[in-house]
Design a protein around this motif. Sequence first.
Motif, mmCIF file in Angstrom:
data_model
loop_
_atom_site.group_PDB
_atom_site.id
_atom_site.type_symbol
_atom_site.label_atom_id
_atom_site.label_comp_id
_atom_site.label_asym_id
_atom_site.label_seq_id
_atom_site.Cartn_x
_atom_site.Cartn_y
_atom_site.Cartn_z
ATOM 1 N N CYS A 1 6.548 -2.170 6.220
ATOM 2 C CA CYS A 1 5.437 -1.278 6.877
ATOM 3 C C CYS A 1 5.940 -1.372 8.277
ATOM 4 O O CYS A 1 6.580 -2.062 8.803
ATOM 5 C CB CYS A 1 4.239 -2.224 6.849
ATOM 6 S SG CYS A 1 2.965 -1.428 8.042
ATOM 7 N N ASP A 2 5.715 0.014 9.044
ATOM 8 C CA ASP A 2 6.255 0.346 10.133
ATOM 9 C C ASP A 2 5.188 0.479 11.163
ATOM 10 O O ASP A 2 5.336 1.437 12.174
ATOM 11 C CB ASP A 2 7.214 1.368 10.132
ATOM 12 C CG ASP A 2 8.157 1.618 11.497
ATOM 13 O OD1 ASP A 2 8.530 0.551 12.214
ATOM 14 O OD2 ASP A 2 8.014 2.755 11.944
ATOM 15 N N GLY A 3 3.979 0.153 10.832
ATOM 16 C CA GLY A 3 2.781 0.147 11.744
ATOM 17 C C GLY A 3 2.960 -0.557 12.750
ATOM 18 O O GLY A 3 4.155 -1.458 13.190
ATOM 19 N N VAL A 4 2.031 -0.414 13.811
ATOM 20 C CA VAL A 4 2.242 -1.025 15.102
ATOM 21 C C VAL A 4 2.324 -2.815 15.148
ATOM 22 O O VAL A 4 3.265 -3.148 15.542
ATOM 23 C CB VAL A 4 1.001 -0.501 16.218
ATOM 24 C CG1 VAL A 4 1.181 -1.506 17.354
ATOM 25 C CG2 VAL A 4 1.255 0.933 16.375
ATOM 26 N N ALA A 5 1.278 -3.361 14.335
ATOM 27 C CA ALA A 5 1.323 -4.611 14.346
ATOM 28 C C ALA A 5 2.373 -5.001 13.361
ATOM 29 O O ALA A 5 3.204 -6.245 13.959
ATOM 30 C CB ALA A 5 -0.010 -4.867 13.328
ATOM 31 N N CYS A 6 2.771 -4.689 12.552
ATOM 32 C CA CYS A 6 4.020 -4.831 11.551
ATOM 33 C C CYS A 6 5.211 -4.976 12.439
ATOM 34 O O CYS A 6 6.237 -5.756 12.634
ATOM 35 C CB CYS A 6 4.258 -4.177 10.314
ATOM 36 S SG CYS A 6 3.042 -4.479 9.278
ATOM 37 N N ALA B 1 0.612 0.487 6.343
ATOM 38 C CA ALA B 1 0.036 0.102 5.252
ATOM 39 C C ALA B 1 -1.279 -0.562 5.171
ATOM 40 O O ALA B 1 -2.164 -1.014 4.175
ATOM 41 C CB ALA B 1 0.939 -0.763 4.427
ATOM 42 N N PHE B 2 -1.871 -0.600 6.535
ATOM 43 C CA PHE B 2 -3.178 -1.286 6.752
ATOM 44 C C PHE B 2 -3.284 -2.919 6.348
ATOM 45 O O PHE B 2 -4.192 -3.042 5.842
ATOM 46 C CB PHE B 2 -4.218 -0.310 6.264
ATOM 47 C CG PHE B 2 -4.015 0.940 6.616
ATOM 48 C CD1 PHE B 2 -4.704 1.380 7.943
ATOM 49 C CD2 PHE B 2 -3.788 1.882 5.823
ATOM 50 C CE1 PHE B 2 -4.516 2.465 8.537
ATOM 51 C CE2 PHE B 2 -3.698 3.389 6.317
ATOM 52 C CZ PHE B 2 -3.992 3.848 7.389
ATOM 53 N N MET B 3 -2.187 -3.310 6.554
ATOM 54 C CA MET B 3 -2.025 -4.710 6.248
ATOM 55 C C MET B 3 -1.997 -5.604 7.414
ATOM 56 O O MET B 3 -1.508 -6.684 7.715
ATOM 57 C CB MET B 3 -0.926 -5.113 5.455
ATOM 58 C CG MET B 3 -0.779 -4.511 3.987
ATOM 59 S SD MET B 3 -1.747 -4.959 2.785
ATOM 60 C CE MET B 3 -1.018 -6.346 2.513
ATOM 61 N N CYS B 4 -2.725 -5.094 8.505
ATOM 62 C CA CYS B 4 -2.243 -5.651 9.747
ATOM 63 C C CYS B 4 -2.655 -7.035 10.091
ATOM 64 O O CYS B 4 -2.046 -7.952 10.922
ATOM 65 C CB CYS B 4 -3.148 -4.831 11.060
ATOM 66 S SG CYS B 4 -2.870 -3.071 10.978
ATOM 67 N N ALA C 1 0.538 -8.939 9.015
ATOM 68 C CA ALA C 1 1.787 -8.444 9.427
ATOM 69 C C ALA C 1 2.968 -9.429 9.728
ATOM 70 O O ALA C 1 2.796 -10.502 10.105
ATOM 71 C CB ALA C 1 1.683 -7.455 10.710
ATOM 72 N N PRO C 2 4.053 -9.023 9.450
ATOM 73 C CA PRO C 2 4.536 -7.699 8.818
ATOM 74 C C PRO C 2 4.604 -7.931 7.267
ATOM 75 O O PRO C 2 4.832 -8.838 6.719
ATOM 76 C CB PRO C 2 6.045 -7.522 9.119
ATOM 77 C CG PRO C 2 6.567 -9.125 9.552
ATOM 78 C CD PRO C 2 5.317 -9.873 10.123
ATOM 79 N N ALA C 3 4.521 -6.820 6.764
ATOM 80 C CA ALA C 3 4.080 -6.462 5.131
ATOM 81 C C ALA C 3 5.280 -5.965 4.867
ATOM 82 O O ALA C 3 5.920 -4.920 5.153
ATOM 83 C CB ALA C 3 2.783 -6.009 4.944
ATOM 84 N N TYR D 1 3.400 -8.100 0.166
ATOM 85 C CA TYR D 1 3.685 -9.548 0.545
ATOM 86 C C TYR D 1 3.563 -9.472 2.209
ATOM 87 O O TYR D 1 4.303 -8.559 2.777
ATOM 88 C CB TYR D 1 4.874 -10.081 0.136
ATOM 89 C CG TYR D 1 5.374 -9.955 -1.490
ATOM 90 C CD1 TYR D 1 4.645 -11.109 -2.137
ATOM 91 C CD2 TYR D 1 5.854 -9.084 -2.147
ATOM 92 C CE1 TYR D 1 4.496 -11.211 -3.410
ATOM 93 C CE2 TYR D 1 5.818 -9.272 -3.548
ATOM 94 C CZ TYR D 1 5.401 -10.253 -4.037
ATOM 95 O OH TYR D 1 5.562 -10.146 -5.431
ATOM 96 N N GLY D 2 2.576 -10.369 2.476
ATOM 97 C CA GLY D 2 2.403 -10.342 4.131
ATOM 98 C C GLY D 2 3.237 -11.591 4.801
ATOM 99 O O GLY D 2 3.650 -12.369 3.998
#
Length: 173
Positions: A109-114, A142-145, A148-150, A158-159
């Motif tokens: 996941c490359d979201g901000v939190a991750c 991936a909305f797994m904030c 994170a990171p997922a 897996y988080g």
Amino acid sequence: MDKRWSYTSVKVEKFGYRVLNASNMSSNNEERKRRNDLRGELIDKFPRDRSYLLPALHFLQEKFSFLSDWGLEVLGWHLGVPASEVYGTATTYTELLLSPPAEKIVSVCDGVACRENGAVQILEFLSNKTSSDLEVQKTDCAFMCSVAPAVLVDHRWYGRQVPGDALLRLVEN
């Protein structure tokens, strides 16, 4: 009959002509059968309505592990959706693949939190430590904030992952 023109038939393609001889006509018949089989499955599962485009794309992805050109073409014909719309939808969603996947795919996941919690380091670690039959890719949020990171391995998230031997074992098993 002139020996220069002893071909069985000629088929017009997108960018010109292709000569069909007896050897590649049998593969053409196999392809036609494969397309007809897919049409039958699409008819059974999806009404001819453009609102079924995304579920049908997911069906094709699940069936073939990627979206082939001919599969997208058959899907467009079945749903009555232009090829540009089918291709545009297929390329919008990152989980849909337009080429055959590697033996194993790992998505980070490359979201901000991750990203703030180490996704970049995980990507670098996996890119340097893994074998050639493994494809490492980054994916949008991936909305797994909360964990994170997922990392996505074999269709399972897996988080709270960190670069190291535990992550490497998870990915390679």
